[in-house]
Design a protein around this motif. Sequence first.
Motif, PDB file in Angstrom:
ATOM      1  N   TYR A  83     -22.320  10.932  -7.401  1.00  0.00           N
ATOM      2  CA  TYR A  83     -22.971   9.494  -7.020  1.00  0.00           C
ATOM      3  C   TYR A  83     -22.305   8.858  -5.420  1.00  0.00           C
ATOM      4  O   TYR A  83     -22.807   8.091  -4.738  1.00  0.00           O
ATOM      5  N   ARG A  84     -21.225   9.503  -5.389  1.00  0.00           N
ATOM      6  CA  ARG A  84     -20.544   9.075  -4.106  1.00  0.00           C
ATOM      7  C   ARG A  84     -21.085   9.610  -2.888  1.00  0.00           C
ATOM      8  O   ARG A  84     -21.135   8.966  -2.081  1.00  0.00           O
ATOM      9  N   PHE A  86     -24.094   9.411  -2.393  1.00  0.00           N
ATOM     10  CA  PHE A  86     -25.113   8.374  -1.955  1.00  0.00           C
ATOM     11  C   PHE A  86     -24.693   7.462  -0.943  1.00  0.00           C
ATOM     12  O   PHE A  86     -25.680   6.919  -0.357  1.00  0.00           O
ATOM     13  N   TRP A  87     -23.584   6.987  -0.988  1.00  0.00           N
ATOM     14  CA  TRP A  87     -23.005   5.989   0.038  1.00  0.00           C
ATOM     15  C   TRP A  87     -22.247   6.638   1.139  1.00  0.00           C
ATOM     16  O   TRP A  87     -21.940   6.097   2.227  1.00  0.00           O
TER      17      TRP A  87
END
Lengths: 109, 109
Positions: A83-84, A86-87
Amino acid sequence: MSDLFAVLAEPSRRRILDALRRSEGLLVKELVSGLGMSQPNVSKHLRVLRTAGLVSETAERQGRRYRLRADALREMDDWLRPYRAFWTNRLDELGDYLDSTHPNEGPQP
Amino acid sequence: MSDLFAVLAEPSRRRILDALRRSEGLLVKELVSGLGMSQPNVSKHLRVLRTAGLVSETAERQGRRYRLRADALREMDDWLRPYRAFWTNRLDELGDYLDSTHPNEGPQP
DNA sequence: CAGTTATATAACTGTCAAGGCATGTAGAAG
DNA sequence: CTTCTACATGCCTTGACAGTTATATAACTG
């Protein structure tokens, strides 16, 4: 309560970990006075944290010292890793490109 | 249930997020069949995830498409950051030294 | 040994959420 | 308008803790 995420869902337990992270281990009485929780409550949470491998315990003359075992948090970090991206990657490296092609799929402010 | 950590404590909800992460948005029916959960259950979890800002919803002809909002996970990443230093810096740079001086305090296998 | 300190544990209670079932609703299709 | 599809929502039951109170244990002190 063997699930790491469930263990960390309790704010009190996260506060205990935060306190242990800043020190080189704490006695139960120090946690009790420092966090303002009842002693049985602290002991219970410590038991859960210990079962989850998040803290270790060593006996001393003045009491029992609990130390952080940050290693056990790696499981959570592993889950978070994809998920990291993604930003970190997407927004920094490809953000402009994606925004120009899919303007409605980027993160909202 | 407004606490992000509590929201993510549910394994079903993490599975939903994992599914959404791998795709560019999914309909409820796709989540139901893909994850093998009941439809009301999925809808309920989606509501919780939406309230937490972890997913967004858009109407389509075939149904409602839910998309991941990975940005909301930053709060968890922020909490984890100071702990991450414990196995990145400390273990990699000082690991050997610490192991040689305190062989019983290193991470257990 | 009696008392104190530090911690764990047991028992009890209240709260809350997960999941199932049944039903409501909105839109597309016929 | 009726029917089907896709989804949400309300109600209910059950189980899982969190926190308190009271008590046990263990070590140290005098």
